[in-house]
Design an enzyme around this catalytic site. Structure first.
Site, PDB file in Angstrom:
ATOM      1  N   ALA A  82       0.819  -1.210   0.000  1.00 51.07           N
ATOM      2  CA  ALA A  82       0.000   0.000   0.000  1.00 51.07           C
ATOM      3  C   ALA A  82       0.856   1.263   0.000  1.00 51.07           C
ATOM      4  CB  ALA A  82      -0.909   0.001   1.225  1.00 51.07           C
ATOM      5  N   LYS A  83       2.117   1.133   0.365  1.00 49.07           N
ATOM      6  CA  LYS A  83       2.986   2.305   0.470  1.00 49.07           C
ATOM      7  C   LYS A  83       3.296   2.919  -0.889  1.00 49.07           C
ATOM      8  CE  LYS A  83       3.305   2.191   4.943  1.00 49.07           C
ATOM      9  NZ  LYS A  83       2.674   3.252   5.768  1.00 49.07           N
TER      10      LYS A  83
END
Length: 380
Positions: A82-83
């Site tokens: 998700a980063k």
């Protein structure tokens, strides 16, 4: 001379041939049109692969709890977590502010893994240089990924955030001394706004706005805050729930309004502030990103290391799902909360990253052999 039947036959043949020719021409034009349209849907660059991740139903947990347990598969982002969303938002914001203007400009960050990998990927494709400071006990596979992506990697001994030698503080100091960009994922509000602008709307669309609970862990706090701020006004009945590992004070901050964890009492801390095998979530301070959505968090679930390890074995054997440590925490918490509220609910959580980033640490401790039942895991 042709008979009347012959003439009629020729006329019919003419019209059939004419119709066939027109049909083939139309099909050719349709094909050309579709080909052109398809070319417009080609993604331009790796950054175009970020976001719009699938929402998957975890069969074993759903069947065992009677709830639809859905997970946002963030490991399908090109950088594997998700980063990617956060890194792209931070870099875009820095460019908009005129802080990154040319190839070779440097971006510093202190991170234990995934954010650094995402920043290294985005910097590489844009021509910047990522300088990543991280604890020296970070898994080797994460360090290898960073180096292959062209990042400068600086390992430092683990330390508390008040220590100037802590990896985030070192990254900040390096950036300031070289007039470079400090990504500052914990305090940079481009973090939570990335999830407000993208992750939250994606979840709402994928569920048609029908969900009862959003549950995830928090490291920087960007995901839980951004998604909560987007979904809560649209679904007032939605419960937002925090999953928290050992050594983190966020559980008590949500439940009791006090930042404290039992592992932090005097004389018991063995390593540093987050005394757990879990990476990526858990913290002992309230960041700007967590504070952005803190008032919208309704409940919290504490998860032990042993529960997370057992859940990793449970999911890989029941679902073929090979997960990282923070995802394991999310899945324990989501199962526990589903049992608490009962069947018939829809709960969304996050698959943060794959187990491939956790082979030399977390997965070395994951038990082998037949998995425990879900009830056994929750009752450890």
């Amino acid at each position: 001379m042709l008979s009347s039947k012959g003439i009629i036959g020729l006329i019919v043949l003419y019209f059939v041939a004419d119709y066939s020719l027109k049909y083939l021409r139309k099909r050719s034009k349709d094909f050309e049109s579709n080909t052109t349209e398809s070319s417009r849907n080609i993604i331009d660059g790796v950054e175009g692969l970020i976001g719009n991740t699938p929402l998957v139903r975890i069969k074993s947990l759903s069947d065992a709890t009677g709830c639809d347990i859905l997970a946002k598969a963030e490991m399908t982002n090109p950088g594997g977590s998700a980063k990617d969303r956060v890194a792209l938002a931070i870099i875009n914001a820095a460019e908009a502010q005129g802080l990154l203007t040319k190839k070779g400009d440097m971006v510093f960050e202190g991170t234990s893994g995934s954010t650094g990998i995402s920043l290294a990927m985005i910097c590489r494709l844009k021509g910047y240089i990522a300088h990543i400071c991280l604890p020296d006990d970070t898994t080797q596979e994460k360090v290898d990924l960073l180096e292959h992506l062209g990042a400068v990697v600086e390992k430092v001994p683990p330390a508390g955030i008040v220590d100037p030698r802590q990896y985030v503080n070192i990254a900040r100091s390096r950036a300031e001394s070289s007039s470079a960009v400090f990504a500052d994922q914990f305090e940079n509000e481009a973090n939570w706004t990335a999830h407000y602008n993208h992750t939250g709307p994606e979840i709402y669309t994928q569920t048609n706005g029908r969900l009862d609970v959003f549950l995830t862990g928090a490291g920087t706090g960007g995901t839980i805050s951004g998604v909560a701020r987007y979904l809560k006004p649209l679904i007032p009945s939605l419960k937002v729930v925090l999953a928290d590992p050992p050594g983190s004070g966020l559980y008590n901050k949500v439940k009791n309004g006090v930042m404290f964890d039992i592992a932090e009492r005097e004389g018991t801390r063995r390593r540093h502030q987050i005394d757990t095998i879990i990476e990526g979530i858990g913290i002992n301070r309230v960041t700007a990103n967590f504070e952005a959505g803190r008032q919208l968090i309704d409940d919290a679930v504490r998860v032990t290391d042993n529960q997370a390890l057992q859940m990793a074995n449970y999911l890989v054997q029941n679902d073929g799902l090979f997960i990282g440590s923070s995802t394991a925490v999310n899945c324990v918490a989501v199962a526990a909360y589903a049992k608490k509220i009962g069947p018939g609910h829809t709960i969304v959580t996050v698959l943060c990253d794959s187990g491939t980033r956790h082979l030399s640490k977390f997965w070395k401790a994951v038990p082998t052999g037949p998995p425990l039942s879900l009830d056994e895991i929750l009752n450890i």
